[in-house]
Design an enzyme around this catalytic site. Structure first.
Site, PDB file in Angstrom:
ATOM      1  N   ASP A 154       0.810  -1.229   0.000  1.00 36.74           N
ATOM      2  CA  ASP A 154       0.000   0.000   0.000  1.00 36.74           C
ATOM      3  C   ASP A 154       0.837   1.269   0.000  1.00 36.74           C
ATOM      4  O   ASP A 154       0.461   2.284   0.590  1.00 36.74           O
ATOM      5  CB  ASP A 154      -0.964   0.020   1.212  1.00 36.74           C
ATOM      6  CG  ASP A 154      -1.915  -1.153   1.189  1.00 36.74           C
ATOM      7  OD1 ASP A 154      -2.258  -1.619   0.084  1.00 36.74           O
ATOM      8  OD2 ASP A 154      -2.304  -1.607   2.271  1.00 36.74           O
ATOM      9  N   HIS A 201      -4.807  -1.432  -5.673  1.00 39.47           N
ATOM     10  CA  HIS A 201      -3.962  -0.343  -6.172  1.00 39.47           C
ATOM     11  C   HIS A 201      -4.869   0.823  -6.546  1.00 39.47           C
ATOM     12  O   HIS A 201      -5.601   0.759  -7.525  1.00 39.47           O
ATOM     13  CB  HIS A 201      -3.127  -0.822  -7.362  1.00 39.47           C
ATOM     14  CG  HIS A 201      -2.122  -1.859  -6.977  1.00 39.47           C
ATOM     15  ND1 HIS A 201      -1.217  -2.403  -7.858  1.00 39.47           N
ATOM     16  CD2 HIS A 201      -1.851  -2.437  -5.784  1.00 39.47           C
ATOM     17  CE1 HIS A 201      -0.444  -3.275  -7.212  1.00 39.47           C
ATOM     18  NE2 HIS A 201      -0.825  -3.310  -5.962  1.00 39.47           N
TER      19      HIS A 201
HETATM   20  P1  GDP Z   1      -0.753   0.465  -3.520  1.00 38.58           P
HETATM   21  O1  GDP Z   1      -1.412  -0.795  -3.085  1.00 38.58           O
HETATM   22  O2  GDP Z   1       0.719   0.453  -3.315  1.00 38.58           O
HETATM   23  O3  GDP Z   1      -1.130   0.866  -4.921  1.00 38.58           O
HETATM   24  O4  GDP Z   1      -1.327   1.612  -2.563  1.00 38.58           O
HETATM   25  P2  GDP Z   1      -2.865   1.807  -2.123  1.00 38.58           P
HETATM   26  O5  GDP Z   1      -3.634   2.294  -3.274  1.00 38.58           O
HETATM   27  O6  GDP Z   1      -3.362   0.592  -1.429  1.00 38.58           O
HETATM   28  O7  GDP Z   1      -2.725   2.915  -1.002  1.00 38.58           O
HETATM   29  C1  GDP Z   1      -2.171   4.161  -1.282  1.00 38.58           C
HETATM   30  C2  GDP Z   1      -3.211   5.248  -0.973  1.00 38.58           C
HETATM   31  O8  GDP Z   1      -2.571   6.501  -0.943  1.00 38.58           O
HETATM   32  C3  GDP Z   1      -4.269   5.383  -2.029  1.00 38.58           C
HETATM   33  O9  GDP Z   1      -5.473   5.771  -1.415  1.00 38.58           O
HETATM   34  C4  GDP Z   1      -3.751   6.495  -2.954  1.00 38.58           C
HETATM   35  O10 GDP Z   1      -4.789   7.204  -3.607  1.00 38.58           O
HETATM   36  C5  GDP Z   1      -3.085   7.379  -1.938  1.00 38.58           C
HETATM   37  N1  GDP Z   1      -1.910   8.127  -2.415  1.00 38.58           N
HETATM   38  C6  GDP Z   1      -0.879   7.702  -3.193  1.00 38.58           C
HETATM   39  N2  GDP Z   1       0.064   8.642  -3.288  1.00 38.58           N
HETATM   40  C7  GDP Z   1      -0.378   9.680  -2.545  1.00 38.58           C
HETATM   41  C8  GDP Z   1       0.176  10.941  -2.199  1.00 38.58           C
HETATM   42  O11 GDP Z   1       1.298  11.297  -2.565  1.00 38.58           O
HETATM   43  N3  GDP Z   1      -0.579  11.763  -1.389  1.00 38.58           N
HETATM   44  C9  GDP Z   1      -1.808  11.390  -0.920  1.00 38.58           C
HETATM   45  N4  GDP Z   1      -2.471  12.224  -0.127  1.00 38.58           N
HETATM   46  N5  GDP Z   1      -2.341  10.202  -1.222  1.00 38.58           N
HETATM   47  C10 GDP Z   1      -1.642   9.364  -2.006  1.00 38.58           C
HETATM   48  P1  IMO Z   2      -1.012  -4.137  -2.324  1.00 43.21           P
HETATM   49  O1  IMO Z   2      -0.567  -4.729  -3.632  1.00 43.21           O
HETATM   50  C1  IMO Z   2      -1.248  -4.526   1.999  1.00 43.21           C
HETATM   51  C2  IMO Z   2      -1.174  -8.618   3.540  1.00 43.21           C
HETATM   52  C3  IMO Z   2      -2.358  -9.201   4.296  1.00 43.21           C
HETATM   53  C4  IMO Z   2      -1.661 -10.191   5.194  1.00 43.21           C
HETATM   54  C5  IMO Z   2      -0.533 -10.726   4.304  1.00 43.21           C
HETATM   55  C6  IMO Z   2      -0.870 -12.015   3.592  1.00 43.21           C
HETATM   56  O2  IMO Z   2      -2.260  -3.320  -2.418  1.00 43.21           O
HETATM   57  O3  IMO Z   2       0.119  -3.441  -1.642  1.00 43.21           O
HETATM   58  P2  IMO Z   2      -2.473 -12.681   1.588  1.00 43.21           P
HETATM   59  O4  IMO Z   2      -3.921 -12.369   1.338  1.00 43.21           O
HETATM   60  O5  IMO Z   2      -1.542 -12.182   0.540  1.00 43.21           O
HETATM   61  O6  IMO Z   2      -2.260 -14.132   1.903  1.00 43.21           O
HETATM   62  O7  IMO Z   2      -2.136 -11.884   2.945  1.00 43.21           O
HETATM   63  O8  IMO Z   2      -0.270  -9.702   3.357  1.00 43.21           O
HETATM   64  N1  IMO Z   2      -1.493  -8.100   2.198  1.00 43.21           N
HETATM   65  C7  IMO Z   2      -1.470  -6.799   1.876  1.00 43.21           C
HETATM   66  N2  IMO Z   2      -1.250  -5.704   2.640  1.00 43.21           N
HETATM   67  N3  IMO Z   2      -1.403  -4.389   0.657  1.00 43.21           N
HETATM   68  C8  IMO Z   2      -1.568  -5.477  -0.130  1.00 43.21           C
HETATM   69  O9  IMO Z   2      -1.513  -5.410  -1.466  1.00 43.21           O
HETATM   70  C9  IMO Z   2      -1.674  -6.751   0.479  1.00 43.21           C
HETATM   71  N4  IMO Z   2      -1.822  -8.018   0.012  1.00 43.21           N
HETATM   72  C10 IMO Z   2      -1.711  -8.815   1.080  1.00 43.21           C
HETATM   73  O10 IMO Z   2      -3.028  -8.188   5.012  1.00 43.21           O
HETATM   74  O11 IMO Z   2      -1.049  -9.517   6.258  1.00 43.21           O
HETATM   75 MG    MG Z   3      -2.910  -1.470  -1.809  1.00 43.89          MG
END
Ligand code: GDP
Ligand code: IMO
Ligand code: MG
Length: 428
Positions: free
Chosen positions: A13, A41
């Site tokens: 994340d 994502h």
């Molecule tokens: P990912 O799984 O690595 O793609 O990340 P996620 O989407 O799960 O979580 C990142 C969160 O941060 C999302 O809600 C994005 O919209 C937000 N985000 C990403 N970059 C920025 C940033 O630079 N500033 C802010 N405020 N939000 C961001």
């Molecule tokens: P992105 O791609 C954050 C975490 C789960 C759990 C561990 C194993 O959005 O960064 P799984 O379902 O893969 O067997 O879970 O990994 N987990 C994540 N945490 N972002 C993710 O994906 C995750 N995918 C799995 O919470 O701790």
């Molecule tokens: Mg994510």
């Protein structure tokens, strides 16, 4: 032209979706290389806000070919729903979204096993996303998995499914005290999938090879982050795929030496969902403040994310193992109202100071050693150049660069596609 692996530098994340959506404006091919719909994502652009679970985050750039590589595990129902959602906002998928025939299929019984095993752990679940990730990768390693290409080999598929129904039924009845798996229902499921997935499933090897030969720009989009890598993460609190650029190579079908950049994605702080050690976790008001300002709730499960300060030890370890050539630091703006900000620069373990990530059980006992920096108390979201940032923000970023020992190429200052600062000449 570059081949850039986009790799999570923390516990997932980090903002990989946003980074890929931003960089994909310059990309010819975007490949998801590992994991499945445990990913969430998030992308915010002119089409809306999307939490993509399976589609490569380049899908909103019509000129980019989007590939789901052999290293990914696919839940067809999730994939098809996602393809429909992006088609609804005018993005074509047929003819530019390609699923490699080698990728494995997630079945409903994989999801059920994930749920049942988590329940069996009672009060100490691993906190998986319950999307069937470890069961499908287990079947893959045990060589009893079903691949996308099998969907179109009817006789072979029926034989495989008959075997799976018998073996899994024994497991479900005997171990889980659950009803058996019915072969006819499995057959009906795959029949439905085959029909709808047909336009997308292919051998992606020629496409990738042609892109490499023509020196095209390729983005390799990772799932999760280094601290949850199957080998290098905090086992057993990990996922079941390789989150590292090595996984990008095998999971996408790109020779390692063709990857020209490894862009590590980190947030200005740390978050995690699920169980396992997280040394800088803040179980207090500051942690709650980061969660609220950063909207840190899981994109897949909506669980509140555990929040804490930037962990320089874990990030440096990730940089070394993954070989980051550049770093993206996202969500700098979340600290705009903080008077002071901390960074963990070492851990204390049994009276000693260490600067590496120890074995998981020891990692649960480490105490972070913090350095405190002054906040900038000014909005950063409109900054587009490094020099637009307050000096305290630049000092903070400079410290991260020194601690992780990787140059920062990209800074996130807001959730939107253009809320970003590029700091290096020629990048992207
Ligand atoms: P990912 O799984 O690595 O793609 O990340 P996620 O989407 O799960 O979580 C990142 C969160 O941060 C999302 O809600 C994005 O919209 C937000 N985000 C990403 N970059 C920025 C940033 O630079 N500033 C802010 N405020 N939000 C961001
Ligand atoms: P992105 O791609 C954050 C975490 C789960 C759990 C561990 C194993 O959005 O960064 P799984 O379902 O893969 O067997 O879970 O990994 N987990 C994540 N945490 N972002 C993710 O994906 C995750 N995918 C799995 O919470 O701790
Ligand atoms: Mg994510």
């Amino acid at each position: 032209m570059p081949v850039i692996a986009v790799v999570g530098a923390q516990w997932g994340d980090e903002g990989k979706g946003k980074v890929v959506d931003t960089l994909a404006a310059h990309a010819d091919v975007v490949v998801r290389y590992n994991g499945g719909n445990n990913a969430g994502h998030t992308i915010q652009n002119e089409h809306g806000t999307f939490a993509l679970h399976l589609l490569p985050s380049g899908i909103f750039h019509p000129a980019a070919q989007c590939v789901i590589g052999p290293g990914v595990v696919v839940n067809p129902d999730v994939l098809l729903a996602e393809a429909e959602a992006v088609e609804r906002v005018g993005m074509p998928t047929v003819g530019r979204l390609w699923l490699d025939e080698r990728a494995h299929l997630i079945f409903p019984h994989h999801i059920l096993m994930d749920e049942l095993e988590e329940a069996a752990r009672g009060g100490a679940p691993h906190g998986t996303t319950k999307q069937g990730i470890w069961p499908v990768y287990s079947d893959k390693a045990a060589r009893v998995g079903i691949r996308l290409g099998d969907l179109f080999e009817e006789a072979h598929l029926a034989e495989q499914l008959r075997f799976i129904a018998a073996r899994k039924s024994a497991l479900f009845r005997g171990v889980y005290r659950h009803e058996a798996l019915e072969f006819p229902s499995l057959l009906a499921t795959v029949g439905r999938w085959a029909e709808r997935l047909r336009p997308y499933v292919t051998d992606t090897h020629p496409l990738i090879q042609a892109a490499l030969r023509a020196d095209r720009t390729i983005l390799l989009e990772g799932q999760l982050g280094v601290m949850r890598d199957l080998d290098w993460g905090l086992y057993p609190y990990v996922t079941s795929s390789t989150t590292l650029p090595g996984g990008a190579s095998s999971g996408a079908g790109i020779p390692p030496y063709r990857i020209t950049r490894v862009l590590g994605i980190a947030k200005a702080y740390t978050t995690a969902v699920g169980a396992g050690p997280m040394p800088t976790e803040l179980d207090d008001e500051t942690g709650a403040r980061i969660r609220e300002l950063g909207a840190e709730y899981g994109a897949t499960t909506r669980r509140p994310r555990r929040c804490g300060w930037f962990d320089g030890v874990a990030a440096r370890f990730a940089a070394e193992v993954a070989g980051f050539t550049q770093l993206a630091v996202m969500k700098l703006d979340i600290f705009d109202t903080f008077e002071t900000i901390k960074i963990a620069v070492a851990y204390r373990l049994c009276g000693r100071t260490i600067q590496s990530v120890p074995h998981t059980a020891a990692m649960a006992r480490v105490e972070p050693v913090y350095e405190e920096l002054a906040g900038w108390l000014a909005p950063t979201q409109r900054a587009r150049r490094l020099t637009d940032l307050p000096v305290e923000a630049r000092v903070f970023l400079r410290r991260i660069e020194e601690i992780v020992d990787v140059p920062i190429a990209m800074i996130g200052v807001g959730p939107g596609r253009s809320d970003v600062i590029f700091t290096q000449e020629g990048f992207p």
